[in-house]
Design a protein around this motif. Sequence first.
Motif, PDB file in Angstrom:
ATOM      1  N   GLU B 397       0.840  -1.206   0.000  1.00  0.00           N
ATOM      2  CA  GLU B 397       0.000   0.000   0.000  1.00  0.00           C
ATOM      3  C   GLU B 397       0.869   1.247   0.000  1.00  0.00           C
ATOM      4  O   GLU B 397       0.672   2.167  -0.796  1.00  0.00           O
ATOM      5  N   ALA B 399       3.959   1.508  -0.760  1.00  0.00           N
ATOM      6  CA  ALA B 399       4.758   1.616  -1.986  1.00  0.00           C
ATOM      7  C   ALA B 399       3.908   2.155  -3.129  1.00  0.00           C
ATOM      8  O   ALA B 399       4.365   2.988  -3.920  1.00  0.00           O
ATOM      9  N   TYR B 400       2.690   1.679  -3.177  1.00  0.00           N
ATOM     10  CA  TYR B 400       1.797   2.157  -4.236  1.00  0.00           C
ATOM     11  C   TYR B 400       1.529   3.647  -4.078  1.00  0.00           C
ATOM     12  O   TYR B 400       1.534   4.399  -5.051  1.00  0.00           O
ATOM     13  N   THR B 403       4.531   5.420  -5.298  1.00  0.00           N
ATOM     14  CA  THR B 403       4.593   5.430  -6.765  1.00  0.00           C
ATOM     15  C   THR B 403       3.575   6.404  -7.336  1.00  0.00           C
ATOM     16  O   THR B 403       3.852   7.139  -8.280  1.00  0.00           O
ATOM     17  N   LYS B 404       2.417   6.377  -6.727  1.00  0.00           N
ATOM     18  CA  LYS B 404       1.374   7.290  -7.194  1.00  0.00           C
ATOM     19  C   LYS B 404       1.835   8.728  -7.086  1.00  0.00           C
ATOM     20  O   LYS B 404       1.668   9.522  -8.009  1.00  0.00           O
ATOM     21  N   GLU B 406       4.809   9.755  -6.983  1.00  0.00           N
ATOM     22  CA  GLU B 406       5.908   9.978  -7.923  1.00  0.00           C
ATOM     23  C   GLU B 406       5.354  10.251  -9.323  1.00  0.00           C
ATOM     24  O   GLU B 406       5.754  11.183 -10.012  1.00  0.00           O
ATOM     25  N   VAL B 407       4.423   9.416  -9.673  1.00  0.00           N
ATOM     26  CA  VAL B 407       3.845   9.517 -11.013  1.00  0.00           C
ATOM     27  C   VAL B 407       2.996  10.770 -11.139  1.00  0.00           C
ATOM     28  O   VAL B 407       2.904  11.368 -12.199  1.00  0.00           O
ATOM     29  N   ASP B 408       2.444  11.157 -10.013  1.00  0.00           N
ATOM     30  CA  ASP B 408       1.550  12.317 -10.035  1.00  0.00           C
ATOM     31  C   ASP B 408       2.294  13.603 -10.342  1.00  0.00           C
ATOM     32  O   ASP B 408       1.686  14.613 -10.696  1.00  0.00           O
ATOM     33  N   TRP B 410       3.824  14.126 -12.788  1.00  0.00           N
ATOM     34  CA  TRP B 410       3.675  14.359 -14.228  1.00  0.00           C
ATOM     35  C   TRP B 410       2.356  15.037 -14.562  1.00  0.00           C
ATOM     36  O   TRP B 410       2.127  15.404 -15.711  1.00  0.00           O
ATOM     37  N   SER B 411       1.497  15.147 -13.586  1.00  0.00           N
ATOM     38  CA  SER B 411       0.122  15.533 -13.938  1.00  0.00           C
ATOM     39  C   SER B 411       0.054  16.905 -14.590  1.00  0.00           C
ATOM     40  O   SER B 411      -0.727  17.115 -15.518  1.00  0.00           O
ATOM     41  N   MET B 414       1.122  16.534 -18.121  1.00  0.00           N
ATOM     42  CA  MET B 414       0.115  15.828 -18.916  1.00  0.00           C
ATOM     43  C   MET B 414      -1.069  16.727 -19.216  1.00  0.00           C
ATOM     44  O   MET B 414      -1.613  16.708 -20.315  1.00  0.00           O
ATOM     45  N   GLU B1036      10.824  12.653 -20.912  1.00  0.00           N
ATOM     46  CA  GLU B1036      11.906  12.349 -19.990  1.00  0.00           C
ATOM     47  C   GLU B1036      11.818  13.297 -18.813  1.00  0.00           C
ATOM     48  O   GLU B1036      11.381  14.436 -18.974  1.00  0.00           O
ATOM     49  N   LYS B1037      12.271  12.826 -17.687  1.00  0.00           N
ATOM     50  CA  LYS B1037      12.325  13.717 -16.537  1.00  0.00           C
ATOM     51  C   LYS B1037      13.505  14.633 -16.721  1.00  0.00           C
ATOM     52  O   LYS B1037      14.635  14.171 -16.830  1.00  0.00           O
TER      53      LYS B1037
END
Lengths: 453, 1039
Positions: B397, B399-400, B403-404, B406-408, B410-411, B414, B1036-1037
């Motif tokens: 949980e 970790a997710y 990751t979320k 981390e990925v967020d 990019w929002s 995007m 790319e970051k």
Amino acid sequence: MVKISVLQHAPSTHLPARPGDPTPTSRNLDPLMHPFARARERTRALNAVKMERIFAKPFIAALEGHVDAVETMARKPGTLNVVASGSWDGGMIVHDISLRRHILRVDEAHKGKISGVCFADEDRLLTCGVDRNVKLWDTREVDENGAGPSDVRKPLNVFPGKSAFNSIDHHRTDPIFATASNIVQIWDETKSAPISNLSFPTSIETISAIKFNLSESSVLASIGSDRTFTLYDIRTGKAERRIVMQMRSNALSWSPTFPTTILLASEDHNLYTFDIRSLKTPSQIYKAHVAAVMSCDWSPTGHQFVSGGWDRTVRIWQEGRGTAPEVYHTKRMQRVTSTLFTSDAKYVLSGSDDGNIRIWKARAHEKLGILDSRERAAIEYRESLKQKWKTDAQVNKISRTRHIPKPVHKAGQLKRTMLEAQRVKEERRRKHTRAGESKPTAEKRKVVIAEQS
Amino acid sequence: MARAQKPKQSRRPQAKSLKQNNLRGFAKRQSLKSQRSSKYSESSDVYEYQPENVRRSKVKLQLEKDELDGARRDISGSEDEDDGPKRNGLRPRLVGENDDEGGLGSDEDEEIDSDEAFDESDEERFAGFNFSTKTKSVAKRKPQKRSLQSRTVPLIDLNEDEVELEEAPSENASASEGEDSAADDEEEGDPEDFIDVLDMIDGKGPAESADEGEHTQKEERPSASKARVEGDDVPHLEDEDEDMHDEEDEGISSDESEEDESHISPMDDAISASGDEDDDVGTSLHDLQSFITNLDAGQKRKAPDDEAAPTTETGEARRQKRRMLKERTEAGEENEFAPHRGATKLNLDDLLNPLASSSSNLLSLKKSAKILTSISAKNQTLSAPLPQRTQERLDREAAYQQTKEEVDKWSATMKKIKEAEHLSFPLQAQPAGRTSNLELAAKFKPTTELESAVDRLLKSAKMREEDIAQTESLKMNHLSVEEVSARRAELAKMRELMFRAEAKAKRVAKIKSKTYRRIKKKEKAKIAAKLGEGSDDEDMNEETRMKHEVERARERATLKHKNTGKWAKAMRARGDLDEDQRRDISEMLSRGEKLRRRIQGIGSGDESEEGEDDTEDDEEGAADRIKASAFEELAQLDKGSEGEEDSGRKGKSIFEMKFMKDAIARDQQRAKQMADDFVREMGESNHEDDEDDELTGGRIEESSGATIERVGGRVTYRPGAQLRTVNSLASDTSSITLRSNDLPSDVARSVTPSATSPIPEKLGIATEAPNPWLAPRQDPAKAVPKKHEIAVSKDSASVEKSKNKLRKKAQKHEEEQSKARNDAAVDISMSNVMTLGDNSSAGPSKPKTRSQSGNQRDDGDDDSDVHSEVEEQERLLDRKGKGKANGVKAFEQRDLVARAFAGDNVVRDFAEAKRREMQEDAPKEVDTTLPGWGSWGGTGTRKAQPKPHLIKKVAGVDPTTRADYKKAHVIISEKRDKKAAKYMVKDLPYPYTSKAQFERSMDIPIGTEWNTRVGFQRGTLPKIVTKPGTVINPLEKLL
């Protein structure tokens, strides 16, 4: 003095000043001189859409070489023309698609089918097969061992595994790669044993495909035979989340421009895009295939993707538009087992059961070659006219109509009938239950059965 | 921590009130303990100091209890699930920790332990507390408390930990208590209260470790408590027994009481530090001594608290004991199994002391041990691991989430990409910077032979860039600093100036305005002229002077009446004027005035003074006067010409020039000729005029009755005709009925009456309205005289003008006369017309209304716009007919018109057509019955009703819903327009939210014909642009 007007034009008024410049357009500025704008533009739109259909000749070439179905393909990052493919007979070929020749050909790369190929950095290629080996190849004309293109190549390295591999993918920057067998394993290129195993506890499924995220390169996703989609992160070294769906997926692909978006090609004839931040429902369902979707790949722009299906068609979708994709087919193309976009987003490759790799244009009616500015302007004008007038019935009809093979058409009909019957049944069922007791579920909500953490 | 479960914070308010109860309960507990201790061979307090022992003793009982509890807990489910693995996981660790049996017993399972502890010792304690005091009140509070407890578990956890840290010495006892409470929580609290268990387990850990560390440390405590127990708690022995049984049933209440106790304990902290020693009546003397010494301090400290709760000695003791608990860190109870039974508190130093002799590195060891002790003091113990699955799930949980997150990141990107109107791929392409010449030059290295040869040559000649710079610097060396700086400044200034001039020239060159250019040119010319004048005024050649003179003359000739000419302006600008010039100007102005007057028709300039007076004079002599004035004017003209000649002679101006003289002569001759002509003519017409004088006199006077038109630069004067405003003309062209005959004559006339001077307009109203019907036909004879017009140019002689005026007047008079006659003639036949006109229903009505509305013209304006066109016509007619003396005549004329179009019942036809249209479109039912089918035929059969299914209903358009309903003058078709239908859509297309929006977007064409090039390019730019042959890499970051 009498001024005499003569019929001559200064070249500056109708010729570009410099070679690169756009041609000056001469037009009468009086709006009264251009009446019926709407009618004229509509006619132009109609013509444009007809032209599009007339010039829609997507097929470019077929790359031969494999003697069995092409199971997998991978493009070399940073190049336009280098594509590797693996076949069911264990043959591996690296193609130059612009010259349509083989850069490298290994007939017995693996025993049994090659289930995955991917490029490591530079010229090295990784293949995995059902013979429980991962092999690292040098794709240069003359490799380290001094073997030329005609010689029998030996792999640079072999990574033995414990079970048959189904998929392989390389990290975008680091020298690590991931394989999928019954578990997901992370390997270092320099080590012969996996550096870590990732698996969702209590899962006893076979992982059928695995892909690294392209922008968030430590994030990893896999699909399994248990109808699952699993998300991993190699930083935390964990399987983080898993969803179980109605039907299993056959392929997956990360969007290159939207790092949170992943595309799944499902056995239930549909494709799904998920936002990994909320896996409860797919963000979009793409419905058009009439059989299982076997492969999918995003365009590098992230606004299109290609899918190949068991129905022997290749379809090109616009991101966010769930219906009416472009559909490609040929008489001789069999089940499409792998599809790929080239890195300039202009071409699409499809590998099929018949052992051929076909090159298609990503936009069927696009003119290839150099365009001068006037032509480009005209094309752009036509495109925007089409866009503007797509609401017009006639224009829409012409642009929509596709000829598809009879079996596909029939299958589509049948599918539609079945779905309709299902819908009707459901509706009736609902009608005969107590009011408000069973509410219709949104299509998106039906996709995911369970989200596990 | 399990023990920490007690919601201290939430309970705090209650704690004080419960103090007393607690104290009493505590006393009871102590007594129980003492009993128990008496039971066992050991004399010490069983509960407090020998938890292992207690537990162990309880093993049998506990198991039974456990069975009971287990049954209860099984229901809760989730807890149990967790229990299993926990037990297994914990056991080995604990085994290692505790050496003796007791320890093992205690370690078997924390929960079990706690249960046991609770069951026997603690609960009894609490039971005593409960029974002795207020069970009722406790019962009342119960539910509330429980809820609180369940809610605030984690918070309390921490507090409790601290408390226990402070209570270190009585580690085991308190631990067991805590466990009890936790166990109770488990049992009684919400079965789903999963965290409780976890916390409890966490809590257990420290307790255990503390046990381990301090097992030996505080030995005196047990004895002290024991002593106390002996002292106080013996009487409660029976109670304990009771409690032991009752407590099981009333675990809840006991739980609460225990919680209460736990709350109080921190309150008592102040006392606690030495308090435990107070009661320590150890077996050893040392203990006693310490006890005595501490007692004083303890009492001192106690003093403030005592008044709050008046207690017996036992009560006091109890409290002190509680204080003592805080310092306790020892896990083990003092009993036969306890490893250390020494009187003194066992420290780490005690353990290390023996090593002092043997090991040299004792110091370092001590150091490390210090850390250990300090850590243990802080109670920084590790929490017990969760069951693996749970732990992993939690990890996943987390970790997710990670990751979320981390990925967020990019929002935003995007979103930007999604909302972009145009995207050019690759998105993260490096911008290709342009290379400057300098850069290229700097980089340049001769590669080819030629280049290197040139380079060599340059080098040898020292002409390369760097060489030049060098030489320059060398040269500069000879100059002084000031010189150099001055030179530089000069250079800089020059450069600056040059740059500015260049920029200005560039800007000026871009100006496209013609006027600007003209002005510029003139300026230039002026400058040139000035220069020329300045240089050679004397020998200005003949030609230029001539030119100048001509210019001036021309101006004088043409613009004398204005002060806007070049010359006049120049004069004005000059400011101070000499007499001559002033005269010139005044002359010019007066001339302009005259001319203006003449144009306005007030009178020719020269006779304006007289003319003004004359206008009001009697009509009789008017003609004579006019003539006289005309002749006078002639005479003056002659005179004027002479005068002019004179003046020309005087001023040595252009009139001296030959060409001017010639021209003047020519002019004079012509004027004379004209004058002669005029005189001759006047002589003839005189007689005619005399005849008509009586009739026309007045009118001639007030109106010249002429329209003046300008045709091709010439002003044409013509006898008065009907006047039309521009707008009326426009309406006429669209009118239906009355126009046809009007037009030809209109066309014949000039179109621009407004171009003339104000006179005709003024007079036009006064003049008679035209008779569209009669005019062209009745005046064929007059057409010729009318056409006989004379072009009077602006600058023609005034003689001519006056002559013309006279003639016009005469003509006007004639015309009017004739018109009057005509009208009279028409009047005669009027009655017939009227009757004839009545035949048509619609037709005649129109003229009638017209005439009516004509009378009240102003009212007509307000009518609805539907009739606007008709109205317009009428108004026009009215205007035409206004000049007429009698309305009857106009009426007649209209009737005549009506008669002429007697057959054309346009309005009625229109109404009829509309009715038909409406009828056609109206919804109707069609009987589709086929005769002979479905019914009997032959004679005698009655006609059956039409079957309903054979009646076809045509859904038309209801007349009332028609678009042209109640609009008499239009028919709007309700039929579907197929051609227009192409441009319709069924529904509003997707992205649009309103019809107007969609329509607007469709209205704007995007082609080049309707847009500028830039607009076109922008409008047609595709959303996604990719370049062929460009690799598009994934995002790319960018760090």
